[in-house]
Design a protein around this motif. Structure first.
Motif, mmCIF file in Angstrom:
data_model
loop_
_atom_site.group_PDB
_atom_site.id
_atom_site.type_symbol
_atom_site.label_atom_id
_atom_site.label_comp_id
_atom_site.label_asym_id
_atom_site.label_seq_id
_atom_site.Cartn_x
_atom_site.Cartn_y
_atom_site.Cartn_z
ATOM 1 N N ALA A 1 0.863 -1.129 -0.061
ATOM 2 C CA ALA A 1 -0.114 -0.210 0.038
ATOM 3 C C ALA A 1 0.417 1.517 -0.171
ATOM 4 N N VAL A 2 1.942 1.307 0.666
ATOM 5 C CA VAL A 2 3.080 2.511 0.884
ATOM 6 C C VAL A 2 3.227 2.446 -0.982
ATOM 7 N N ALA A 3 3.610 1.600 -1.265
ATOM 8 C CA ALA A 3 4.868 1.517 -2.616
ATOM 9 C C ALA A 3 4.304 2.208 -3.500
ATOM 10 N N LEU A 4 2.313 1.665 -3.661
ATOM 11 C CA LEU A 4 1.731 2.578 -4.458
ATOM 12 C C LEU A 4 1.412 3.874 -4.414
ATOM 13 N N PRO A 5 1.384 5.155 -5.643
ATOM 14 C CA PRO A 5 1.279 6.370 -4.722
ATOM 15 C C PRO A 5 -0.670 5.650 -5.409
ATOM 16 N N GLN A 6 -0.950 5.414 -5.683
ATOM 17 C CA GLN A 6 -2.969 5.211 -5.632
ATOM 18 C C GLN A 6 -3.454 4.657 -4.085
ATOM 19 N N THR A 7 -2.443 4.270 -3.879
ATOM 20 C CA THR A 7 -2.791 3.490 -1.869
ATOM 21 C C THR A 7 -1.678 4.312 -0.924
ATOM 22 N N ARG A 8 -0.779 5.174 -1.307
ATOM 23 C CA ARG A 8 0.137 5.316 -0.338
ATOM 24 C C ARG A 8 -0.412 6.064 1.119
ATOM 25 N N ARG A 9 -1.439 7.464 0.856
ATOM 26 C CA ARG A 9 -2.538 7.885 1.994
ATOM 27 C C ARG A 9 -3.102 6.887 2.629
ATOM 28 N N VAL A 10 -3.591 5.653 2.738
ATOM 29 C CA VAL A 10 -4.604 4.905 3.601
ATOM 30 C C VAL A 10 -2.745 3.592 3.943
ATOM 31 N N GLY A 11 -2.034 3.952 3.071
ATOM 32 C CA GLY A 11 -0.618 2.843 3.262
ATOM 33 C C GLY A 11 0.315 3.728 4.237
ATOM 34 N N GLY A 12 0.238 4.540 4.125
ATOM 35 C CA GLY A 12 0.916 5.431 5.376
ATOM 36 C C GLY A 12 0.769 5.606 6.829
ATOM 37 N N LEU A 13 -1.252 5.710 7.048
ATOM 38 C CA LEU A 13 -1.619 5.327 7.305
ATOM 39 C C LEU A 13 -1.542 4.674 8.571
ATOM 40 N N ALA A 14 -1.797 3.265 7.874
ATOM 41 C CA ALA A 14 -1.819 2.266 7.943
ATOM 42 C C ALA A 14 -0.612 1.551 8.438
ATOM 43 N N ALA A 15 0.877 1.999 7.947
ATOM 44 C CA ALA A 15 1.950 2.055 8.737
ATOM 45 C C ALA A 15 1.957 2.838 9.897
ATOM 46 N N ALA A 16 1.553 3.869 10.043
ATOM 47 C CA ALA A 16 1.785 4.230 11.304
ATOM 48 C C ALA A 16 0.918 3.711 12.623
ATOM 49 N N GLY A 17 0.375 2.873 12.155
ATOM 50 C CA GLY A 17 -1.056 2.348 13.220
ATOM 51 C C GLY A 17 0.039 1.161 13.056
ATOM 52 N N LEU A 18 -0.022 0.307 12.083
ATOM 53 C CA LEU A 18 1.197 -0.848 12.476
ATOM 54 C C LEU A 18 2.602 -0.833 13.676
ATOM 55 N N PHE A 19 2.835 0.158 13.369
ATOM 56 C CA PHE A 19 4.278 0.470 14.216
ATOM 57 C C PHE A 19 3.692 0.891 15.543
ATOM 58 N N ALA A 20 2.609 1.988 15.757
ATOM 59 C CA ALA A 20 2.097 1.847 17.266
ATOM 60 C C ALA A 20 2.018 0.678 17.656
ATOM 61 N N ALA A 21 1.206 -0.339 16.774
ATOM 62 C CA ALA A 21 1.143 -1.493 17.305
ATOM 63 C C ALA A 21 2.027 -3.035 18.153
ATOM 64 N N VAL A 22 2.649 -2.820 17.169
ATOM 65 C CA VAL A 22 3.868 -3.532 17.472
ATOM 66 C C VAL A 22 4.925 -2.763 18.929
ATOM 67 N N TYR A 23 5.153 -2.001 19.024
ATOM 68 C CA TYR A 23 5.509 -1.036 20.948
ATOM 69 C C TYR A 23 5.202 -2.020 21.110
ATOM 70 N N PRO A 24 4.337 -3.016 21.549
ATOM 71 C CA PRO A 24 3.857 -3.609 22.270
ATOM 72 C C PRO A 24 5.351 -5.347 22.546
ATOM 73 N N ALA A 25 5.572 -5.657 21.643
ATOM 74 C CA ALA A 25 6.418 -6.575 21.344
ATOM 75 C C ALA A 25 7.735 -6.107 22.013
ATOM 76 N N ASN A 26 8.326 -4.750 21.137
ATOM 77 C CA ASN A 26 9.316 -3.959 21.624
ATOM 78 C C ASN A 26 9.365 -3.884 23.060
ATOM 79 N N VAL A 27 8.801 -3.751 23.628
ATOM 80 C CA VAL A 27 8.605 -3.151 24.666
ATOM 81 C C VAL A 27 8.531 -5.399 25.923
ATOM 82 N N GLN A 28 8.251 -5.904 24.949
ATOM 83 C CA GLN A 28 8.351 -7.100 25.973
ATOM 84 C C GLN A 28 9.711 -7.892 25.122
ATOM 85 N N MET A 29 9.992 -7.445 24.268
ATOM 86 C CA MET A 29 11.321 -7.767 24.446
ATOM 87 C C MET A 29 12.798 -6.839 25.010
#
Length: 148
Positions: free
Chosen positions: A68-96
């Motif tokens: 989604a980030v790679a394709l210009p047509q879906t980049r806006r939603v892809g960037g938002l999804a990437a930001a959400g993903l980075f926030a969502a995986v933070y607990p795994a970093n805390v666990q580590m």
């Protein structure tokens, strides 16, 4: 816009930056399948189900977000999804970090060093999101860092 944010926005906005972010996500997503053990180990123990299921699911999400980030047509939603993903995986970093609190100095440095990296990754994803569907410079539209 704050001058420091303006410089950051200039450096990370653009099609090339989106492709770099996409490559980072795709590489990480592929690693979830190629070498799942380290990812299984950092799945927070409070999550229901098998760590391997979470590893595969998060790897699949990373691959989808990378596309989604790679394709210009879906980049806006892809960037938002990437930001959400980075926030969502933070607990795994805390666990580590928690799990490695008594590990070697090098492992602790890696685990603790990962914690503050999520914020710039989230910022990068939001700047890429602001690019929308163009390949050129900033769209200046909603979602761009510092826009009202």
């Amino acid at each position: 816009m704050i001058p420091a944010l303006s410089r950051l926005h200039t450096k990370v906005s653009g099609h090339r930056s989106a492709l770099l972010l996409s490559g980072l996500l795709a590489g990480s997503g592929a690693l979830h399948f190629a070498v799942p053990g380290p990812f299984d180990a950092i799945v927070p123990k409070l999550l229901p189900g098998s760590p391997r299921t979470w590893t595969k699911a998060s790897g699949a999400v990373e691959l989808a977000v990378a596309a989604a980030v790679a394709l210009p047509q879906t980049r806006r939603v892809g960037g938002l999804a990437a930001a959400g993903l980075f926030a969502a995986v933070y607990p795994a970093n805390v666990q580590m970090a928690y799990d490695w609190r008594n590990a070697s100095r090098l492992k602790r440095a890696v685990a603790y060093g990962r914690l503050p990296l999520q914020a710039p990754l989230i910022g990068w994803a939001l700047v890429v999101r602001g690019k929308g569907g163009s390949k050129g410079g900033s769209s200046g539209g909603a979602g761009t860092v510092g826009s009202a």
